[in-house]
Design a protein around this motif. Structure first.
Motif, PDB file in Angstrom:
ATOM      1  N   ARG A  11     113.536 -15.501  12.388  1.00 15.88           N
ATOM      2  CA  ARG A  11     114.713 -16.336  12.656  1.00 15.88           C
ATOM      3  C   ARG A  11     114.322 -17.807  12.801  1.00 15.88           C
ATOM      4  O   ARG A  11     115.058 -18.704  12.358  1.00 15.88           O
ATOM      5  CB  ARG A  11     115.423 -15.828  13.910  1.00 15.88           C
ATOM      6  CG  ARG A  11     116.205 -14.557  13.658  1.00 15.88           C
ATOM      7  CD  ARG A  11     116.864 -14.020  14.899  1.00 15.88           C
ATOM      8  NE  ARG A  11     117.852 -12.995  14.565  1.00 15.88           N
ATOM      9  CZ  ARG A  11     118.241 -12.038  15.375  1.00 15.88           C
ATOM     10  NH1 ARG A  11     117.714 -11.954  16.605  1.00 15.88           N
ATOM     11  NH2 ARG A  11     119.139 -11.148  14.997  1.00 15.88           N
ATOM     12  N   ARG A  14     113.740 -18.995   9.265  1.00 12.74           N
ATOM     13  CA  ARG A  14     114.995 -19.049   8.500  1.00 12.74           C
ATOM     14  C   ARG A  14     115.716 -20.363   8.703  1.00 12.74           C
ATOM     15  O   ARG A  14     116.402 -20.861   7.786  1.00 12.74           O
ATOM     16  CB  ARG A  14     115.901 -17.875   8.930  1.00 12.74           C
ATOM     17  CG  ARG A  14     117.344 -17.901   8.403  1.00 12.74           C
ATOM     18  CD  ARG A  14     117.382 -17.784   6.912  1.00 12.74           C
ATOM     19  NE  ARG A  14     118.731 -17.770   6.370  1.00 12.74           N
ATOM     20  CZ  ARG A  14     119.380 -18.845   5.947  1.00 12.74           C
ATOM     21  NH1 ARG A  14     118.819 -20.053   6.053  1.00 12.74           N
ATOM     22  NH2 ARG A  14     120.589 -18.729   5.422  1.00 12.74           N
ATOM     23  N   LEU A  20     120.286 -19.149   1.022  1.00 17.01           N
ATOM     24  CA  LEU A  20     119.127 -18.266   0.921  1.00 17.01           C
ATOM     25  C   LEU A  20     119.533 -16.978   0.213  1.00 17.01           C
ATOM     26  O   LEU A  20     120.463 -16.292   0.645  1.00 17.01           O
ATOM     27  CB  LEU A  20     118.583 -17.936   2.313  1.00 17.01           C
ATOM     28  CG  LEU A  20     117.285 -17.125   2.373  1.00 17.01           C
ATOM     29  CD1 LEU A  20     116.108 -17.963   1.874  1.00 17.01           C
ATOM     30  CD2 LEU A  20     117.018 -16.636   3.794  1.00 17.01           C
ATOM     31  N   PHE A  22     118.507 -13.114  -0.810  1.00 16.71           N
ATOM     32  CA  PHE A  22     117.731 -12.095  -0.101  1.00 16.71           C
ATOM     33  C   PHE A  22     117.614 -10.836  -0.944  1.00 16.71           C
ATOM     34  O   PHE A  22     118.614 -10.337  -1.484  1.00 16.71           O
ATOM     35  CB  PHE A  22     118.410 -11.762   1.229  1.00 16.71           C
ATOM     36  CG  PHE A  22     117.745 -10.675   2.020  1.00 16.71           C
ATOM     37  CD1 PHE A  22     116.365 -10.636   2.186  1.00 16.71           C
ATOM     38  CD2 PHE A  22     118.511  -9.674   2.616  1.00 16.71           C
ATOM     39  CE1 PHE A  22     115.755  -9.626   2.919  1.00 16.71           C
ATOM     40  CE2 PHE A  22     117.914  -8.677   3.354  1.00 16.71           C
ATOM     41  CZ  PHE A  22     116.533  -8.643   3.500  1.00 16.71           C
ATOM     42  N   ALA A  48     114.267 -15.038   0.166  1.00 16.13           N
ATOM     43  CA  ALA A  48     113.571 -14.181   1.114  1.00 16.13           C
ATOM     44  C   ALA A  48     113.571 -12.756   0.582  1.00 16.13           C
ATOM     45  O   ALA A  48     114.527 -12.332  -0.085  1.00 16.13           O
ATOM     46  CB  ALA A  48     114.243 -14.218   2.484  1.00 16.13           C
ATOM     47  N   VAL A 135     118.233 -11.841   8.610  1.00 16.49           N
ATOM     48  CA  VAL A 135     117.952 -12.797   7.534  1.00 16.49           C
ATOM     49  C   VAL A 135     119.080 -13.815   7.364  1.00 16.49           C
ATOM     50  O   VAL A 135     118.836 -14.966   6.986  1.00 16.49           O
ATOM     51  CB  VAL A 135     117.692 -12.037   6.219  1.00 16.49           C
ATOM     52  CG1 VAL A 135     117.494 -12.993   5.047  1.00 16.49           C
ATOM     53  CG2 VAL A 135     116.466 -11.131   6.368  1.00 16.49           C
ATOM     54  N   PRO A 137     121.514 -14.016   4.995  1.00 14.66           N
ATOM     55  CA  PRO A 137     121.476 -14.526   3.622  1.00 14.66           C
ATOM     56  C   PRO A 137     122.823 -15.061   3.165  1.00 14.66           C
ATOM     57  O   PRO A 137     123.878 -14.676   3.678  1.00 14.66           O
ATOM     58  CB  PRO A 137     121.087 -13.290   2.812  1.00 14.66           C
ATOM     59  CG  PRO A 137     121.680 -12.156   3.601  1.00 14.66           C
ATOM     60  CD  PRO A 137     121.523 -12.553   5.046  1.00 14.66           C
TER      61      PRO A 137
END
Length: 281
Positions: A11, A14, A20, A22, A48, A135, A137
């Motif tokens: 985190r 991120r 982002l 994923f 990611a 994540v 995303p």
């Protein structure tokens, strides 16, 4: 590329990124996974990935312990593609002692794979929900090869109002049509040759549909007959289903999903083809 094993550290990392893409994986990456990373990079800029073999989606008799793993190889492949973040948690990080919460996506989880692998999609939905929360995303990328999984995840995202887009990318195949899968490594040479029958069965049914056949029972019979011609193939199911509900159809509709599950030796393989819409008059 930052390789991160804890939720707290991920985190923190991120926060350096805006949009982002994923790509969640269970590792042992192949060109299908890598195609998702490339598309995420093209559409989102930053990417990611996660590598986590999720124990809750395996039944006690299934292959969790022998599922193929090669972390160093996977990380090298992701590094070559310019992946920004890779999340590699252990089981205790994702499921701390005392964890009791799970995500259940009813109806669409209970058919096809769900009927023969009870609890499988409960494990899938739970781990993907957790990964999305970690994540955060903009877009998450999945392959069409796991068609029911994409239906379950899209329904979960819609029902829980998750602020992301699920992107489903075409199945990546070997030259003979076999869908790329980490489990293909289990196939002995003779079994590997036999496994091409899955795609052949799907294509035979698709050809009948393109030729005007609209009776779902006929398409199922074509798939079964093609599979029956391969002595090493043991059929678990063949299906012609609605693309959203996954309910079996009597009459084929635009976008219907042809799918099947077959055992070749000890290896269980799945594949599918979404049927194209009817051509305009």
């Amino acid at each position: 590329m930052d390789v991160i094993a804890t939720i707290q550290d991920f985190r923190r990392a991120r926060g350096r990124f805006g949009r982002l893409g994923f790509v969640p994986t269970m590792g042992y990456l192949h060109d299908g996974h890598l195609s998702l990373v490339r598309q995420a990079r093209a559409e989102c800029g930053a990417v990611a990935a996660s590598i986590f073999v999720n124990p809750t989606q395996f039944a006690p008799h299934e292959d969790f312990s022998r599922y193929p793993r090669d972390m160093e190889r996977d990380l090298a492949l992701l590094r070559d593609l310019g992946t920004d973040l890779v999340f590699t948690p252990g089981v205790a990080e994702m499921y701390p002692p005392g964890s009791v919460t799970a995500v259940e996506v009813s109806e669409v989880s209970e058919r096809l794979e769900g009927a023969v692998r009870p609890g499988h999609f409960r494990g899938v939905a739970t781990v993907v929900c957790k990964l999305f929360n970690i994540v955060q995303p903009t877009r998450a990328y999945f392959g069409q090869k796991d068609a029911q999984q994409t239906v379950v995840i899209r329904r979960m995202v819609r029902d829980l109002a998750m602020p992301l887009e699920v992107v489903v990318c075409p199945t990546v195949r070997e030259p003979d049509g076999l869908a790329m899968s980490s489990r293909n490594v289990y196939l002995a040479p003779e079994e590997r040759r036999a496994a091409a029958v899955l795609y052949r069965a799907l294509r035979q049914a698709e050809a009948a549909y393109r030729g005007g056949e609209r009776a779902a029972a006929s398409l199922r019979r074509i798939m079964r007959d093609t599979l029956a011609g391969e002595p090493l193939a043991e059929i678990e199911y063949v299906s012609v289903a609605h693309p959203d509900s996954l309910a079996e159809l009597d009459a084929v509709i635009d976008g219907a999903l042809l799918s099947l599950a077959v055992r070749i030796g000890r290896t269980r393989l799945i594949d599918n083809i979404p049927l194209p819409p009817d051509p305009p008059d």
